[in-house]
Design a protein around this motif. Structure first.
Motif, short mmCIF file in Angstrom:
data_model
loop_
_atom_site.label_atom_id
_atom_site.label_comp_id
_atom_site.label_asym_id
_atom_site.label_seq_id
_atom_site.Cartn_x
_atom_site.Cartn_y
_atom_site.Cartn_z
N LYS A 70 0.83 -1.20 0.00
CA LYS A 70 0.00 0.00 0.00
C LYS A 70 0.87 1.25 0.00
O LYS A 70 0.53 2.25 -0.62
N SER A 71 1.98 1.19 0.71
CA SER A 71 2.91 2.32 0.77
C SER A 71 3.91 2.22 -0.37
O SER A 71 4.22 1.12 -0.87
N PRO A 72 4.47 3.34 -0.81
CA PRO A 72 5.51 3.30 -1.84
C PRO A 72 6.76 2.59 -1.33
O PRO A 72 6.94 2.41 -0.12
N ILE A 73 7.63 2.20 -2.24
CA ILE A 73 8.96 1.72 -1.91
C ILE A 73 9.92 2.86 -2.23
O ILE A 73 9.97 3.35 -3.36
N PHE A 74 10.70 3.30 -1.25
CA PHE A 74 11.60 4.43 -1.42
C PHE A 74 13.06 3.99 -1.50
O PHE A 74 13.45 2.98 -0.90
N TYR A 75 13.85 4.79 -2.21
CA TYR A 75 15.27 4.50 -2.38
C TYR A 75 16.10 5.77 -2.36
O TYR A 75 15.65 6.83 -2.80
N SER A 76 17.34 5.65 -1.88
CA SER A 76 18.37 6.65 -2.15
C SER A 76 19.58 5.90 -2.66
O SER A 76 19.85 4.78 -2.25
#
Length: 472
Positions: free
Chosen positions: A381-387
């Motif tokens: 449901k939540s985004p997948i985040f990256y740096s």
């Protein structure tokens, strides 16, 4: 009298059935090092065959939109071990020498208080073992890192990037000349044993099988990591094959190592598939920690490589095997729809094992055990985040790489730390990230940019800009 005996036997039978029904499931997590999304033959590789791993695929489920949480080793391992973004722990690239770690504003090892999946299961009565690469502390000149058992493992056997008992790699070329890799690794703890790198996965699997046997004897459920480093460079296939493979270049060496790794996994696959007790009560998860090295593994049509936030760096070929927990109709199938990531495995496996977590337990993951077992097709449901790794602004012939990325639904956004230079892709229609739609969907870009920049700023590591000069 006969009636009484019958009732006693029947009651014993019911108790026995209840004991079997309530038995905790076993878990084996296999985490390969630097293997591309398309490197397994069951994921389309026609240049090499991986029949033993394919056996798991034939009775399990392949997930085509599974993601790890970093395009490089150490942070990816932190994510799958804790169910949290590695940025929370100041591990954003591979752990190296102290000076380099400091230069990149990174710690030297994972905080032992991190919410380890292994510790939660160990506290719930599981026998826990780690066999293979660690790389979350204890490498190069970092000799005072915590030992692996301080993270919730009863037993461990690692390589040159972890503290404690280890197998260290020897090499042998086509002439029979023997060499050593990372000679100073002996300083990272005892006991250690040198053996041919092309055979070390067998060493890890033998130790894992012995550990599982002991757990079964003690009637304890087990959680086992098997994390080989075969297909990470430098590539050393069996010396009988080295000369022929070397003549085919880097790709040839890589494929020879890949096939040798699969052969070594044959013992583990046969062991769990032919033992009815293990076959019916063990869940195996198999994936890679990040994308492939340029010129070695491949990610099919996906763009990018290891260290990149493009799909080739972060999408991983996940296979889940567990005939005792899956209906026959889903065995041997492919899930092309569900989007979830490595941080979702910890909460999913805790739910799967009936292990409760305290309210203070930190997690960025979501429970998707029904999807993992083929009972649903849900996505995060939540985004997948990256740096991106702070030392990888320019890498593998890619210049001025984006700093941040996120996957939300069918959409993928990449941008810089300040939200500039956005790239937007409908990743379902365009998995190769070839058509930037940022100028077409301006509103979506603004919304997603705000989310990923806010996420990044909420994490502890915010000193990246000062590293830019060294990345040019």
């Amino acid at each position: 009298m006969k009636k009484i005996l019958y009732l006693i036997v029947y009651a014993f039978f019911l108790c026995g059935c209840a004991g079997i029904e309530n038995k905790k499931p076993n878990i084996i997590l296999i985490f390969i090092d630097d293997m591309g999304w398309a490197d397994l033959s069951c994921f389309g590789n026609v240049d090499a065959q991986t029949p033993n791993i394919d056996k798991l695929e034939s009775e399990g489920i392949c997930f085509e939109q599974f993601y790890v949480n970093s395009p490089i080793c150490s942070p990816s391992r932190v994510a799958i071990s804790t169910g949290t973004y590695p940025q929370r722990w100041n591990i954003t690239s591979y752990l190296a020498h102290r000076d380099l770690n400091h230069e990149r504003s990174m710690v030297n090892w994972l905080d032992p208080s991190a919410p380890m999946l292994a510790r939660r299961l160990n506290n719930a009565g599981y026998a826990t073992g780690h066999f293979g690469k660690w790389h979350m502390g204890g490498q190069r000149d970092v000799t005072d890192a915590p030992y692996i058992n301080e993270y919730g493992f009863d037993k461990s056997l690692t390589n040159f990037e972890g503290m404690g008992a280890k197998l260290l790699p020897l090499t042998k070329d086509e002439s029979g000349k023997v060499g050593q890799i990372w000679k100073k690794a002996e300083m990272l703890g005892k006991p250690f044993r040198w053996m041919q790198r092309s055979e070390i996965t067998t060493g890890f699997i033998d130790s894992a099988v012995n550990f599982i046997d002991e757990a079964v004897k003690m009637q304890k459920p087990f959680y086992v990591n098997i994390w080989p480093d075969d297909v990470h460079s430098p590539y050393w296939p069996p010396f009988e094959e080295y000369g022929v493979a070397k003549a085919s270049g880097k790709r040839g060496l890589y494929l020879a190592v890949l096939e040798a790794m699969d052969q070594q996994f044959g013992k583990l696959v046969d062991y769990i598939q032919t033992n009815n007790e293990l076959r019916n009560n063990t869940l195996v998860l198999f994936c890679s920690d990040n994308g492939p090295e340029l010129g070695a593994g491949r990610a099919g049509e996906l763009k990018g490589y290891k260290t990149h936030l493009y799909e080739g760096g972060i999408r991983s070929s996940l296979i889940v095997w567990g005939p005792g927990f899956m209906s026959e109709k889903v065995q041997g199938t492919r899930n092309k729809r569900s989007v979830f990531s490595a941080i979702d495995l910890a909460p999913s496996l805790l739910e799967f094992t009936g292990t409760k977590s305290p309210d203070s337990f930190i997690t960025d993951g979501e429970c998707h055990i029904q999807t993992i077992l083929g009972e649903a097709n849900s996505s995060r449901k939540s985004p997948i985040f990256y740096s991106r790794p702070p030392d990888r602004k320019n890498y593998y012939n890619f210049k001025n790489l984006p700093d941040l990325a996120m996957r939300e639904g069918d959409w993928k956004l990449l941008c810089d730390y300040d939200g500039s230079r956005p790239e937007l892709y409908n990743i379902v229609n365009d998995p190769g990230e070839s058509q930037n739609l940022a100028e077409v969907h301006v509103g979506r870009v603004e919304e997603m940019t705000q989310k990923v920049v806010s996420w990044y700023r909420s994490m502890p590591v915010l000193e990246t800009e000062k590293h830019e000069a060294s990345n040019q």
